[in-house]
Design a protein around this motif. Sequence first.
Motif, PDB file in Angstrom:
ATOM      1  N   ALA A  76      32.634  48.088  79.628  1.00 45.25           N
ATOM      2  CA  ALA A  76      32.559  48.210  81.230  1.00 45.25           C
ATOM      3  C   ALA A  76      33.315  49.244  82.545  1.00 45.25           C
ATOM      4  O   ALA A  76      32.940  49.278  83.248  1.00 45.25           O
ATOM      5  CB  ALA A  76      31.813  47.269  81.555  1.00 45.25           C
ATOM      6  N   LYS A  77      34.729  48.081  81.960  1.00 45.15           N
ATOM      7  CA  LYS A  77      35.770  49.202  82.973  1.00 45.15           C
ATOM      8  C   LYS A  77      35.604  50.451  82.496  1.00 45.15           C
ATOM      9  O   LYS A  77      36.056  51.535  83.006  1.00 45.15           O
ATOM     10  CB  LYS A  77      37.156  48.447  82.253  1.00 45.15           C
ATOM     11  N   ALA A 144      48.667  52.229  79.443  1.00 47.23           N
ATOM     12  CA  ALA A 144      47.754  50.919  79.260  1.00 47.23           C
ATOM     13  C   ALA A 144      46.732  51.151  79.410  1.00 47.23           C
ATOM     14  O   ALA A 144      45.625  49.650  79.000  1.00 47.23           O
ATOM     15  CB  ALA A 144      48.089  49.892  80.072  1.00 47.23           C
ATOM     16  N   ALA A 145      45.812  52.130  79.776  1.00 50.79           N
ATOM     17  CA  ALA A 145      44.754  52.498  80.508  1.00 50.79           C
ATOM     18  C   ALA A 145      43.813  52.320  79.415  1.00 50.79           C
ATOM     19  O   ALA A 145      41.976  52.214  78.923  1.00 50.79           O
ATOM     20  CB  ALA A 145      44.563  53.455  81.433  1.00 50.79           C
ATOM     21  N   SER A 146      44.362  53.289  78.291  1.00 47.56           N
ATOM     22  CA  SER A 146      43.347  52.596  76.787  1.00 47.56           C
ATOM     23  C   SER A 146      42.555  51.955  76.083  1.00 47.56           C
ATOM     24  O   SER A 146      41.048  51.456  76.427  1.00 47.56           O
ATOM     25  CB  SER A 146      44.212  53.958  75.253  1.00 47.56           C
ATOM     26  N   PRO A 147      43.155  50.704  76.070  1.00 51.38           N
ATOM     27  CA  PRO A 147      42.271  49.773  75.752  1.00 51.38           C
ATOM     28  C   PRO A 147      41.526  49.226  76.850  1.00 51.38           C
ATOM     29  O   PRO A 147      40.602  48.251  76.596  1.00 51.38           O
ATOM     30  CB  PRO A 147      43.847  48.612  76.205  1.00 51.38           C
ATOM     31  N   ILE A 148      42.312  49.007  78.191  1.00 58.45           N
ATOM     32  CA  ILE A 148      40.891  48.636  78.787  1.00 58.45           C
ATOM     33  C   ILE A 148      39.878  50.042  78.873  1.00 58.45           C
ATOM     34  O   ILE A 148      38.674  49.049  79.052  1.00 58.45           O
ATOM     35  CB  ILE A 148      41.720  49.032  80.577  1.00 58.45           C
ATOM     36  N   TYR A 149      40.135  51.145  78.620  1.00 61.88           N
ATOM     37  CA  TYR A 149      38.371  51.938  78.442  1.00 61.88           C
ATOM     38  C   TYR A 149      37.750  51.895  77.279  1.00 61.88           C
ATOM     39  O   TYR A 149      36.845  51.746  77.128  1.00 61.88           O
ATOM     40  CB  TYR A 149      39.596  53.685  78.449  1.00 61.88           C
ATOM     41  N   GLU A 150      38.812  50.901  76.063  1.00 58.23           N
ATOM     42  CA  GLU A 150      37.985  51.214  75.005  1.00 58.23           C
ATOM     43  C   GLU A 150      37.908  49.365  74.476  1.00 58.23           C
ATOM     44  O   GLU A 150      36.787  49.394  73.802  1.00 58.23           O
ATOM     45  CB  GLU A 150      39.079  51.733  73.796  1.00 58.23           C
ATOM     46  N   GLY A 151      38.492  48.710  75.386  1.00 58.56           N
ATOM     47  CA  GLY A 151      37.869  47.313  75.056  1.00 58.56           C
ATOM     48  C   GLY A 151      39.641  46.706  74.257  1.00 58.56           C
ATOM     49  O   GLY A 151      40.454  47.356  72.938  1.00 58.56           O
ATOM     50  N   VAL A 152      39.941  45.898  75.245  1.00 56.07           N
ATOM     51  CA  VAL A 152      41.101  45.052  74.874  1.00 56.07           C
ATOM     52  C   VAL A 152      41.026  44.839  73.042  1.00 56.07           C
ATOM     53  O   VAL A 152      40.616  43.462  73.462  1.00 56.07           O
ATOM     54  CB  VAL A 152      41.914  43.437  76.166  1.00 56.07           C
ATOM     55  N   ASN A 197      36.603  39.140  83.391  1.00 56.97           N
ATOM     56  CA  ASN A 197      37.277  39.633  84.703  1.00 56.97           C
ATOM     57  C   ASN A 197      37.080  40.981  85.216  1.00 56.97           C
ATOM     58  O   ASN A 197      37.820  41.855  85.162  1.00 56.97           O
ATOM     59  CB  ASN A 197      38.690  39.408  84.781  1.00 56.97           C
ATOM     60  N   GLY A 198      36.410  41.717  84.248  1.00 59.84           N
ATOM     61  CA  GLY A 198      35.818  42.886  84.553  1.00 59.84           C
ATOM     62  C   GLY A 198      36.308  43.553  83.175  1.00 59.84           C
ATOM     63  O   GLY A 198      35.832  44.947  83.017  1.00 59.84           O
ATOM     64  N   ILE A 199      37.276  43.107  82.772  1.00 63.13           N
ATOM     65  CA  ILE A 199      38.249  43.952  80.722  1.00 63.13           C
ATOM     66  C   ILE A 199      37.409  43.234  80.223  1.00 63.13           C
ATOM     67  O   ILE A 199      36.933  42.101  79.761  1.00 63.13           O
ATOM     68  CB  ILE A 199      39.060  43.834  81.194  1.00 63.13           C
TER      69      ILE A 199
END
Length: 376
Positions: A76-77, A144-152, A197-199
């Motif tokens: 979603a993020k 760090a943005a790639s995991p947030i975009y794809e899912g951690v 928390n949105g991630i």
Amino acid sequence: MVVFHPGPRSYTGEDLSEISCHGNPNVVDAIMDLIRQTGLARMAEKGEFSKRAFLSGKMDLVQAEAVCAMINAGSAKGIEMAQSLIRGELSDRINALSEGIAVMLAEIEASFITDDEDIRETAIGPRIEGLVHQIEGLLADAEAASPIYEGVITTIAGLPNVGKSSLFNAILGFPRAIVHHEEGTTRDVLRERLRVNGIDYLFHDTAGIRETVAGPEKIGVEKTMEALRNSDLVLYVVDAREGLNAQEMPWLGLCGRTIVVMNKMDLAHGPGRGIAGWKTVQVSAKNRTGIDDLLEAMRDAFPQDQPLVFLERHAYLLGMALDSLKACEEALVSGYTADVVTIDLRQALSSLRQLTGQAFDENVLERIFSSFCIGK
């Protein structure tokens, strides 16, 4: 139902017609066959609508890529991040940087015509430094943005019988993993997705790590080690009664982001202590105490602000521009002439204009839009 979208206010800037029909594939195929029979139309190529929109000036290349990024977002993020690109938030930043460089180039070139002013006296040094700081700020959270975009990808690991599966169940809120007092219960990697928390976190519950194992459990441990190396975040679980032993230290460093989870605090004597050099959270998975603290620590492991740079091409070209600007700074310090400095400034400007598509190579466009879906 057919809706006519006249240019230039359509998606591509051209005259478009949109056909709405029942979603049955047979109905869609029948309509497509009728259109093909007219000889007036063909199937669109991958990304052709967005490519036409870019070429007609309806959007820049960053915004066009954001269309594909939103479709492919794994969280979603990630959708929110792509939407920020579509709104032009990154494009505005890049255009401001480009304008700053273009103004400096114009001033330097004007000095050639007038009085051949010393480049070091034009005060462009602080302005270049400001541009460097802005680009470094954009790139700071790119990794760090790639995991947030794809899912951690989050792996729960630790020695056998420290409560990894209990923690897994406590975080998820339901009994996904088998919990048993015997060691080696988990022999495969269990996976679940949870939004916190949105991630979006892609949780992996793994087999306990230990050196002397054989058979199916050994295969499970090997899968655990592989999961650790491929993770964006590791929750390393430790029995609070026993503490962390020396053999575990090498395993903590297999992932860049690791949170040590001191579990079974309900059975421990005293408040427990943290592990030096590592973020430590104390929990009781059995009683579900400390779980909120753990979720907060997981959120804090990643940037709180929404990253603007999360696509590889954007990070690469910004890095190229940054290198060129730093070369300018070195040239100024070394006392190089203005014509040498302008070479690096032009290279920085070229990188930024390639990013937004103000300057582009047809082969690059082909690679970008070929990754789109047909019809986008």
